[in-house]
Design a protein around this motif. Structure first.
Motif, short mmCIF file in Angstrom:
data_model
loop_
_atom_site.label_atom_id
_atom_site.label_comp_id
_atom_site.label_asym_id
_atom_site.label_seq_id
_atom_site.Cartn_x
_atom_site.Cartn_y
_atom_site.Cartn_z
N ASP A 127 0.82 -1.21 0.00
CA ASP A 127 0.00 0.00 0.00
C ASP A 127 0.85 1.27 0.00
N LEU A 128 2.06 1.18 0.55
CA LEU A 128 2.96 2.34 0.57
C LEU A 128 3.64 2.56 -0.77
N PHE A 129 3.79 1.49 -1.56
CA PHE A 129 4.61 1.55 -2.77
C PHE A 129 3.81 1.53 -4.07
N GLY A 130 2.57 1.07 -4.04
CA GLY A 130 1.90 0.91 -5.32
C GLY A 130 0.39 1.08 -5.27
N TRP A 131 -0.18 1.44 -6.43
CA TRP A 131 -1.62 1.50 -6.64
C TRP A 131 -2.07 0.17 -7.24
N TYR A 132 -2.92 -0.55 -6.51
CA TYR A 132 -3.41 -1.84 -6.98
C TYR A 132 -4.87 -1.97 -6.60
N GLU A 133 -5.43 -3.17 -6.72
CA GLU A 133 -6.88 -3.33 -6.61
C GLU A 133 -7.47 -2.84 -5.28
N LYS A 134 -6.71 -2.86 -4.21
CA LYS A 134 -7.25 -2.52 -2.90
C LYS A 134 -7.20 -1.03 -2.58
N ASN A 135 -6.44 -0.23 -3.35
CA ASN A 135 -6.35 1.19 -3.00
C ASN A 135 -6.46 2.15 -4.17
N ALA A 136 -6.56 1.62 -5.39
CA ALA A 136 -6.49 2.49 -6.57
C ALA A 136 -7.84 3.00 -7.05
N GLY A 137 -8.94 2.40 -6.59
CA GLY A 137 -10.25 2.80 -7.09
C GLY A 137 -10.44 2.49 -8.56
N TYR A 138 -9.75 1.48 -9.03
CA TYR A 138 -9.81 1.01 -10.41
C TYR A 138 -9.56 2.15 -11.41
N ALA A 139 -8.47 2.87 -11.16
CA ALA A 139 -8.07 3.97 -12.06
C ALA A 139 -6.59 4.23 -11.88
N THR A 140 -5.96 4.83 -12.88
CA THR A 140 -4.56 5.22 -12.75
C THR A 140 -4.45 6.45 -11.85
N HIS A 141 -3.24 6.68 -11.38
CA HIS A 141 -2.96 7.81 -10.49
C HIS A 141 -1.72 8.55 -10.95
N THR A 142 -1.61 9.80 -10.55
CA THR A 142 -0.44 10.61 -10.85
C THR A 142 0.83 9.85 -10.49
N VAL A 143 1.80 9.85 -11.39
CA VAL A 143 3.03 9.11 -11.13
C VAL A 143 3.79 9.73 -9.96
N GLY A 144 4.48 8.90 -9.21
CA GLY A 144 5.36 9.38 -8.16
C GLY A 144 4.69 9.75 -6.86
N GLU A 145 3.43 9.40 -6.67
CA GLU A 145 2.74 9.74 -5.42
C GLU A 145 3.05 8.76 -4.29
N LYS A 146 3.37 7.54 -4.63
CA LYS A 146 3.68 6.53 -3.62
C LYS A 146 5.16 6.60 -3.25
N LYS A 147 5.58 5.72 -2.36
CA LYS A 147 6.96 5.69 -1.89
C LYS A 147 7.88 5.10 -2.95
N ALA A 148 9.08 5.64 -3.08
CA ALA A 148 10.07 5.11 -4.01
C ALA A 148 10.78 3.92 -3.40
N ASN A 149 11.31 3.04 -4.27
CA ASN A 149 12.10 1.93 -3.76
C ASN A 149 13.53 2.39 -3.46
N ALA A 150 14.40 1.45 -3.10
CA ALA A 150 15.74 1.81 -2.67
C ALA A 150 16.59 2.42 -3.77
N PHE A 151 16.24 2.20 -5.03
CA PHE A 151 16.94 2.85 -6.14
C PHE A 151 16.35 4.21 -6.48
N GLY A 152 15.25 4.59 -5.82
CA GLY A 152 14.61 5.87 -6.12
C GLY A 152 13.61 5.81 -7.25
N LEU A 153 13.08 4.62 -7.54
CA LEU A 153 12.10 4.43 -8.62
C LEU A 153 10.69 4.35 -8.03
N TYR A 154 9.75 5.01 -8.69
CA TYR A 154 8.35 5.04 -8.23
C TYR A 154 7.46 4.14 -9.08
N ASP A 155 6.41 3.64 -8.45
CA ASP A 155 5.34 2.89 -9.15
C ASP A 155 5.85 1.64 -9.86
N MET A 156 6.91 1.03 -9.33
CA MET A 156 7.33 -0.24 -9.91
C MET A 156 6.30 -1.34 -9.62
#
Length: 254
Positions: free
Chosen positions: A148-177
């Motif tokens: 839930d901290l790292f990605g938009w998926y079926e339980k938190n996305a409301g079945y729609a895309t979201h603005t990129v980069g809103e969730k937490k980045a991984n250790a390399f600094g990449l968002y929405d992986m």
């Protein structure tokens, strides 16, 4: 010819391969340096085409887009707006594998013509191995902790895309992986490729032919299982889906 080769060498030595990130001019798209290294690819608890877990070594550093390519970035290069969900900072979707390759080619040509990209480099889709390595960012297991901290998926996305980069980045600094939109990779996909056989592989690129291409990462309608590091479905390269987009990679041209 000699002067051009020397110039390319000089530019390459000063490039993000030395550990520097950069922003693509006119796109506001940050590229993150990913170091060379080794990791364990696949999952013993996943689907059959994720087995067996095996060691992969990426012998060269590369770059990955900090975020998925957005609709505004796509329009800048391609001139159209194909997405089902509308918004400049939403990830582009409804783009086929073939169209994503054309985006990469046009961007490469633009940057080389402007003198900003040495001819020894090209914007591409990441290989499947590059994608999983970048997604894992040194982590083991099946998924980055706290989906839930790292990605938009079926339980938190409301079945729609979201603005990129809103969730937490991984250790390399990449968002929405994980989630938001699934991401095309360069490799062909097939059932036989899924059954890894070599215990150690360097810079793998998958099978040499096939009718489908790999996609990774899960999307806004996907389950947590489908957002795992190693989950690897495939689609025909001409398919257009409102949950499938892409992320840029930049590597030395082969």
């Amino acid at each position: 010819i000699g002067r051009a080769t020397n110039r390319d060498s000089e530019l390459a030595s000063a490039s993000p391969l030395a550990g520097q990130g950069f922003t693509i001019p006119g796109l506001n798209l940050d590229m993150v340096p990913i170091p060379a290294g080794s990791f364990m690819m696949g999952s013993e608890t996943g689907e059959e085409n994720e087995k067996p877990v095996h060691k992969v070594t990426l012998t060269k550093a590369f770059w990955m887009g900090k975020t998925e390519v957005t609709q505004a970035q796509w329009k800048t290069i391609m001139g159209d707006s194909p997405s089902g969900f509308k918004g400049g900072n939403l990830p582009v979707e409804q783009v086929s594998w073939d169209e994503c390759l054309r985006f990469c080619l046009k961007l490469t040509e633009r940057e080389q013509a402007a003198g900003r990209l040495p001819s020894v480099f090209a914007y591409t889709l990441p290989t499947e191995a590059q994608w999983e390595y970048a997604c894992r960012a040194g982590t083991t297991g099946d998924i980055t902790g706290g989906l839930d901290l790292f990605g938009w998926y079926e339980k938190n996305a409301g079945y729609a895309t979201h603005t990129v980069g809103e969730k937490k980045a991984n250790a390399f600094g990449l968002y929405d992986m994980h989630g938001n939109v699934s991401e095309w990779c360069a490799d062909y996909w097939s059932d036989s490729y899924g059954h890894y056989t070599s215990p150690i592989v360097a810079d793998p690129k998958g099978v040499v032919s096939g009718s489908h291409r790999v996609e990774r990462g899960g999307n806004y309608g996907a389950s947590a299982f489908d957002c795992r590091f190693s989950f690897r479905p495939g689609f025909k390269p001409d398919v257009h889906l409102d949950n499938l987009g892409f992320r840029l990679a930049l590597s030395a041209a082969q």
